[in-house]
Every structure is written in structure tokens, then in C-alpha cells.
Design an enzyme around this catalytic site. Sequence first.
Site, PDB file in Angstrom:
ATOM      1  N   SER A  45     -34.472   2.709-128.937  1.00  0.00           N
ATOM      2  CA  SER A  45     -34.361   2.254-127.473  1.00  0.00           C
ATOM      3  C   SER A  45     -34.859   3.307-126.465  1.00  0.00           C
ATOM      4  O   SER A  45     -34.974   3.594-125.037  1.00  0.00           O
ATOM      5  CB  SER A  45     -32.753   1.344-127.166  1.00  0.00           C
ATOM      6  OG  SER A  45     -32.211   1.431-127.037  1.00  0.00           O
ATOM      7  N   GLU A  46     -33.561   4.352-127.034  1.00  0.00           N
ATOM      8  CA  GLU A  46     -33.284   5.754-126.115  1.00  0.00           C
ATOM      9  C   GLU A  46     -33.407   6.921-127.278  1.00  0.00           C
ATOM     10  O   GLU A  46     -32.813   6.768-128.345  1.00  0.00           O
ATOM     11  CB  GLU A  46     -32.828   5.825-125.347  1.00  0.00           C
ATOM     12  CG  GLU A  46     -33.206   5.614-123.926  1.00  0.00           C
ATOM     13  CD  GLU A  46     -32.259   4.067-123.842  1.00  0.00           C
ATOM     14  OE1 GLU A  46     -32.981   2.806-122.992  1.00  0.00           O
ATOM     15  OE2 GLU A  46     -31.867   3.741-124.815  1.00  0.00           O
ATOM     16  N   THR A  47     -34.221   8.037-126.942  1.00  0.00           N
ATOM     17  CA  THR A  47     -34.126   9.373-126.855  1.00  0.00           C
ATOM     18  C   THR A  47     -32.996   9.863-126.778  1.00  0.00           C
ATOM     19  O   THR A  47     -34.039   9.941-125.458  1.00  0.00           O
ATOM     20  CB  THR A  47     -35.056   9.690-128.322  1.00  0.00           C
ATOM     21  OG1 THR A  47     -35.208   9.063-129.346  1.00  0.00           O
ATOM     22  CG2 THR A  47     -35.213  11.465-128.424  1.00  0.00           C
TER      23      THR A  47
END
Length: 228
Positions: A45-47
Site C-alpha cells: 500500500s506504501e513504500t
Amino acid sequence: MAIEVTVLRVFSDAHGNFGNPLGVVDASKVEPADRQQLATQLGYSETIFVDLPAAGSTTAHATIYTPSLEIPFAGHPTVGASWWLREAGTPLNTLQVPAGIVQVSYQGDLTSISARSEWAPEFAIHDLDSLDALAGADPADFSDDIAHYLWTWADPTAGALRARMFAANLGVPEDEATGSAAIRITDYLSRDLTITQGKGSLIQTTWSPEGWVRVAGHVVNDGVRQVD
């Protein structure tokens, strides 16, 4: 040359279960123009891409990407990166992201960040009338032009609520644990909360009338992934 991506689960429960996967990358290893492609390839969902602090420094800079776009702030990447840096021997006081300066603190095995609700991406809040209604919600029934945060009380006296987050507009059909949404719902309700999201991820928040919300959680390290 392969890029090392540390994979964390942020906002696990106290036993290390659940949590939202996060990729953490040394920003010096990936050019800015290539970061979106890597975040898309990873599919978390995020990096977050972190500029490692100089020796003796207690601040760092970072940028955050979903699978489809860069965002100025998110909760679970800033908590995760702050935990990761402490584990590497460089605990932070502040983390600079495009939205502003995030305050960082540590309490035992909890990592906390403090941020302002207006930094969070826009989303629609849906107040549901029961846990059954929340469990039965189908992401396909919600528009993909904005993220949708669904919540209901589990125990209003204790400030305990259950939540789900559908964020197809960010490339995330359902998010397991969303720190920025926890900040917004805490500000919306103007009270401290214990939020159980997704399958069982746990987020603790503290509301301030000055407009800041503290978000705290446990983090689990799932190892290093090599990406070509």
C-alpha cells in the site's frame, strides 16, 4: 544490481500478528525517477524511501509512494521508517516528508508519530451502525474516485472502534491499516482512540486540541526482499 527492500508490518497487534506490509528503501539506492516504478512493482500500500541521517543526527527526510502515485504523507510508512531507523541505531526526533515535519517518539516497543489531520489524503468517512454492516461491506460498492473509510464503535466508552479502508484511487483496493485515516477519524471524533482495522491490525491514537494527533503502533520486521 538488486535493490534491498526491508519489509515491515506496521500496526501489528501486541503478539506480532496482522499489520500492514511496508517497503522501506535507502533513498540513495534508487533515483527519484525510478521510485514510482519500484513501488508499483512491490505492490505494498506504501513504500517509503528514506535519506539516511548523518551520524549523530536525529532527523531524516523521506518520500512515500503508493502503487500508483507519490503522496505527501501517510501514517504507517512514517511509523515504520522511524522504527526501522531506531533498530539501525539512529532513533529520530523528527522525520521530514513533503507534507511537513513529523514528530517522532518511542515508548517501549511502540513507535509514535505526531502529524496534522490536514496532511492526510482526502477520503470519505462512512459511519456504520453495526459491526455486521462493517464486516459485510464490499469494496466494489464504493466509488474509485476517492478513498472510503468505514467505521463503527466496538466500545464507545473505551474509545474502541473497528474500521476498514477502501482506497482504489491510490491503487489499494483495501488497506489493512491506515495511519493517516486514523489521524483524521481521531480529529473528527476529537478523542483518543484504539482502532482495530482490517483483519486485526491495531492503531492507538491521542488527540490534541492544538490540531496534532499522535499515532502509535507495533512494528514487525519480515526481512529483506531483493528486487532487480
